[in-house]
Write a protein that holds these residues in place. Structure first.
Motif, PDB file in Angstrom:
ATOM      1  N   ILE A  58       0.858  -1.177   0.000  1.00  0.00           N
ATOM      2  CA  ILE A  58       0.000   0.000   0.000  1.00  0.00           C
ATOM      3  C   ILE A  58       0.899   1.232   0.000  1.00  0.00           C
ATOM      4  O   ILE A  58       1.972   1.227   0.609  1.00  0.00           O
ATOM      5  CB  ILE A  58      -0.957  -0.007   1.216  1.00  0.00           C
ATOM      6  CG1 ILE A  58      -1.990   1.118   1.118  1.00  0.00           C
ATOM      7  CG2 ILE A  58      -0.193   0.033   2.533  1.00  0.00           C
ATOM      8  CD1 ILE A  58      -3.097   1.009   2.157  1.00  0.00           C
ATOM      9  N   ALA A  59       0.480   2.287  -0.695  1.00  0.00           N
ATOM     10  CA  ALA A  59       1.354   3.453  -0.862  1.00  0.00           C
ATOM     11  C   ALA A  59       0.559   4.740  -0.893  1.00  0.00           C
ATOM     12  O   ALA A  59      -0.587   4.769  -1.363  1.00  0.00           O
ATOM     13  CB  ALA A  59       2.159   3.321  -2.156  1.00  0.00           C
ATOM     14  N   ILE A  90       0.375  -7.115  -5.601  1.00  0.00           N
ATOM     15  CA  ILE A  90      -0.755  -6.177  -5.520  1.00  0.00           C
ATOM     16  C   ILE A  90      -0.248  -4.871  -4.941  1.00  0.00           C
ATOM     17  O   ILE A  90       0.342  -4.847  -3.850  1.00  0.00           O
ATOM     18  CB  ILE A  90      -1.878  -6.739  -4.623  1.00  0.00           C
ATOM     19  CG1 ILE A  90      -2.387  -8.079  -5.185  1.00  0.00           C
ATOM     20  CG2 ILE A  90      -3.021  -5.745  -4.499  1.00  0.00           C
ATOM     21  CD1 ILE A  90      -3.277  -8.837  -4.221  1.00  0.00           C
ATOM     22  N   VAL A  91      -0.440  -3.768  -5.659  1.00  0.00           N
ATOM     23  CA  VAL A  91      -0.029  -2.441  -5.190  1.00  0.00           C
ATOM     24  C   VAL A  91      -1.239  -1.519  -5.232  1.00  0.00           C
ATOM     25  O   VAL A  91      -1.879  -1.381  -6.275  1.00  0.00           O
ATOM     26  CB  VAL A  91       1.106  -1.862  -6.057  1.00  0.00           C
ATOM     27  CG1 VAL A  91       1.550  -0.509  -5.499  1.00  0.00           C
ATOM     28  CG2 VAL A  91       2.287  -2.816  -6.128  1.00  0.00           C
ATOM     29  N   GLU A  92      -1.570  -0.910  -4.108  1.00  0.00           N
ATOM     30  CA  GLU A  92      -2.706   0.004  -4.037  1.00  0.00           C
ATOM     31  C   GLU A  92      -2.256   1.349  -3.480  1.00  0.00           C
ATOM     32  O   GLU A  92      -1.441   1.403  -2.561  1.00  0.00           O
ATOM     33  CB  GLU A  92      -3.809  -0.565  -3.139  1.00  0.00           C
ATOM     34  CG  GLU A  92      -4.474  -1.820  -3.684  1.00  0.00           C
ATOM     35  CD  GLU A  92      -5.668  -2.233  -2.847  1.00  0.00           C
ATOM     36  OE1 GLU A  92      -6.198  -1.379  -2.091  1.00  0.00           O
ATOM     37  OE2 GLU A  92      -6.077  -3.405  -2.942  1.00  0.00           O
ATOM     38  N   GLU A  93      -2.797   2.422  -4.039  1.00  0.00           N
ATOM     39  CA  GLU A  93      -2.547   3.773  -3.529  1.00  0.00           C
ATOM     40  C   GLU A  93      -3.724   4.205  -2.668  1.00  0.00           C
ATOM     41  O   GLU A  93      -4.874   4.083  -3.079  1.00  0.00           O
ATOM     42  CB  GLU A  93      -2.347   4.768  -4.675  1.00  0.00           C
ATOM     43  CG  GLU A  93      -1.009   4.643  -5.370  1.00  0.00           C
ATOM     44  CD  GLU A  93      -0.721   5.801  -6.306  1.00  0.00           C
ATOM     45  OE1 GLU A  93       0.459   6.106  -6.511  1.00  0.00           O
ATOM     46  OE2 GLU A  93      -1.683   6.411  -6.828  1.00  0.00           O
ATOM     47  N   ARG A  94      -3.432   4.706  -1.493  1.00  0.00           N
ATOM     48  CA  ARG A  94      -4.456   5.220  -0.587  1.00  0.00           C
ATOM     49  C   ARG A  94      -3.922   6.477   0.092  1.00  0.00           C
ATOM     50  O   ARG A  94      -2.715   6.749   0.065  1.00  0.00           O
ATOM     51  CB  ARG A  94      -4.820   4.182   0.484  1.00  0.00           C
ATOM     52  CG  ARG A  94      -5.380   2.878  -0.051  1.00  0.00           C
ATOM     53  CD  ARG A  94      -6.795   3.011  -0.546  1.00  0.00           C
ATOM     54  NE  ARG A  94      -7.323   1.726  -1.011  1.00  0.00           N
ATOM     55  CZ  ARG A  94      -7.971   0.864  -0.236  1.00  0.00           C
ATOM     56  NH1 ARG A  94      -8.137   1.142   1.054  1.00  0.00           N
ATOM     57  NH2 ARG A  94      -8.430  -0.259  -0.723  1.00  0.00           N
ATOM     58  N   GLU A  95      -4.802   7.210   0.746  1.00  0.00           N
ATOM     59  CA  GLU A  95      -4.368   8.386   1.492  1.00  0.00           C
ATOM     60  C   GLU A  95      -3.671   7.954   2.787  1.00  0.00           C
ATOM     61  O   GLU A  95      -3.924   6.879   3.330  1.00  0.00           O
ATOM     62  CB  GLU A  95      -5.561   9.293   1.803  1.00  0.00           C
ATOM     63  CG  GLU A  95      -6.140   9.962   0.568  1.00  0.00           C
ATOM     64  CD  GLU A  95      -5.083  10.633  -0.287  1.00  0.00           C
ATOM     65  OE1 GLU A  95      -4.210  11.336   0.260  1.00  0.00           O
ATOM     66  OE2 GLU A  95      -5.115  10.462  -1.522  1.00  0.00           O
ATOM     67  N   ALA A  96      -2.815   8.824   3.279  1.00  0.00           N
ATOM     68  CA  ALA A  96      -1.931   8.479   4.398  1.00  0.00           C
ATOM     69  C   ALA A  96      -2.693   8.022   5.641  1.00  0.00           C
ATOM     70  O   ALA A  96      -2.226   7.150   6.376  1.00  0.00           O
ATOM     71  CB  ALA A  96      -1.045   9.675   4.734  1.00  0.00           C
ATOM     72  N   SER A  97      -3.853   8.609   5.883  1.00  0.00           N
ATOM     73  CA  SER A  97      -4.576   8.334   7.129  1.00  0.00           C
ATOM     74  C   SER A  97      -5.000   6.876   7.274  1.00  0.00           C
ATOM     75  O   SER A  97      -5.218   6.403   8.391  1.00  0.00           O
ATOM     76  CB  SER A  97      -5.811   9.242   7.224  1.00  0.00           C
ATOM     77  OG  SER A  97      -6.675   9.028   6.113  1.00  0.00           O
TER      78      SER A  97
END
Length: 294
Positions: free
Chosen positions: A94-95, A121-128
């Motif tokens: 996750i990034a 599997i690579v997913e982008e999410r917000e830092a929180s």
């Protein structure tokens, strides 16, 4: 009842709204609502009081909530513990949404070439949401900023070093300066990244240390929106140097700050979760690049 419904319920609880939860989960609000309604039907009671503008938990939901959290934690812990026995090995990362700006695709390409049978599997999410997801074993590794990272909970290696720069309209009174102090911007309108991002908190803390509260004119998650507003003379911004270099805009300039306000991108993992061989291999790829980074 399935784990997806539990995760969706907790997302609404943690974000405070259906719209924010849907955005975090990358699904439509209608799909989220249908899953929550199905969960309520199976449980036999309502989970949320929807009669007011801001949703709130019902009395029954408050009793259900700690059980839901334990179910989610136990589920992801189970997946992590049985992962070594899977016929098809996998690695989940996750990034924060800076993969391109920091050259992360090259590391991904190296890993895929070296380990073609691993499901990556690579997913982008917000830092929180990233560190909670990492702590609950939803992901093996995370690309995050090191500011506010709890060193007692997470180990990490540095992927890229970075620092804040001032972003000004091309014809701003300070645009020709070789360096400016943060307090010289105290009377400016600030175009900011949204709350919940590490950069937002970092900027707020830096401005307060410089003796002022930034006057926020606009906040966004999109770099392009921030640069566009700065270019239109709507205000100034603070942005990471490597992000600015990646998103060059012809009508803005970036000026170094007198203060060094650093923020390193790191690859992090939980100290309380045994790393898989796939995760260790990905870490090794990053470590081989440590001479360039340092």
């Amino acid at each position: 009842m399935d784990i997806k419904q539990i995760v969706y319920f907790l997302a609404v609880v943690d974000t405070g709204s259906f719209s924010a939860a849907a955005e975090e989960l990358y699904i439509s609000q209608s799909s989220l609502s249908k899953q929550i309604i199905a969960l309520e039907k199976e449980l036999g009671f309502l989970l949320f009081d929807r009669s007011k503008r801001k949703i709130s938990l019902t009395s029954a939901a408050k009793v259900f909530l700690p059980h839901a959290r334990r179910i989610k934690d136990e589920y992801y812990s189970m997946l992590a513990n049985v992962a070594p026995f899977k016929a098809s090995p996998s690695l989940s990362i996750i990034a924060i949404p800076v993969i391109a700006q920091y050259g992360i695709p090259s590391y991904i390409a190296q890993f895929k070439q070296a380990y073609p049978t691993v499901q990556l599997i690579v997913e982008e999410r917000e830092a929180s949401v990233i560190l909670p997801a990492l702590s609950s074993h939803q992901f093996d590794l995370a690309f995050v900023r090191d500011n506010y990272l709890d060193r007692s909970q997470f180990d990490y290696i540095i992927v890229a070093r970075d620092k804040l720069k001032a972003i000004l309209p091309r014809h701003h009174r300070l645009a020709e300066r070789k360096q400016i102090s943060l307090n010289e911007l105290s009377n400016e309108n600030f175009i900011m990244f949204d709350k919940g991002t590490v950069v937002h908190e970092l900027i707020m803390d830096a401005c307060r240390s410089a003796g002022f509260e930034p006057r926020i004119f606009y906040a966004s998650l999109r770099v392009e929106s921030i640069l566009g507003l700065v270019a239109s003379n709507s205000g100034v911004a603070l942005m990471m140097e490597k992000v600015v270099e990646y998103h060059r805009h012809p009508n803005v300039v970036d000026v170094p700050l007198a203060e060094t306000i650093s923020s390193n991108l790191v690859l992090a993992w939980s100290k309380h979760h045994q790393l898989s061989e796939e995760a260790k291999s990905f870490i090794t790829i990053i470590q081989k690049d440590s001479n360039r980074i340092n």
